[in-house]
Design a protein around this motif. Structure first.
Motif: not given
Length: 139
Positions: A35, A38, A41, A44-46, A48
């Motif tokens: 978290r 991520h 910013n 992307r979440w993947d 991260s």
């Protein structure tokens, strides 16, 4: 042991210990570190997720390699690269006004104090440059 060797040993132990500690704390709460990564910013979440899983182990291995003086040149180089990336990420978040927890040392720090983190990373980078210079001089 001469003063230059003592200084080098001190830098290796401090930098290596700091990296190993930071990695161990992150591994202990990998979900929170995901978290935190991520929240910058920057990915992307993947991506991260991959960083959150891979980076702590890289810090741990690099830290112990510095301490043990094993694969030393690689450890110094990785320390430098990671520190420059950390400085860039923290400066970027500060510049963009993102209010975040950087995740540098787990939940120990709840709010990022940008100047303090940049100063710490600047000191880490100075230690890396000094260790690299000593190693190059030795070669």
């Amino acid at each position: 042991m001469n003063p230059a060797r003592i200084f080098e040993l001190t830098l290796r132990l401090l930098l290596g210990g700091l990296l190993a500690y930071a990695g161990i704390v992150k591994v202990a709460d990998i979900e929170q570190f995901f978290r935190d990564v991520h929240a910058f910013n920057l990915t992307r979440w993947d991506v991260s997720m991959i960083l959150a899983v891979f980076l702590p182990w890289l810090e741990i291995v690099t830290g112990f390699a510095l301490i043990a003086r094993t694969f030393y040149r690689g450890a110094v180089a990785l320390s430098g690269v990671m520190t420059v990336v950390f400085i860039g990420a923290i400066a970027s978040a500060w510049w963009r006004g993102i209010d975040l927890t950087c995740g540098c040392f787990g939940r120990a720090v709840n709010q990022t104090d940008f100047p303090r983190h940049l100063a710490l990373n600047g000191a880490m980078l100075a230690a890396v440059v000094w260790l690299a210079w000593l190693e190059r001089r030795r070669a």
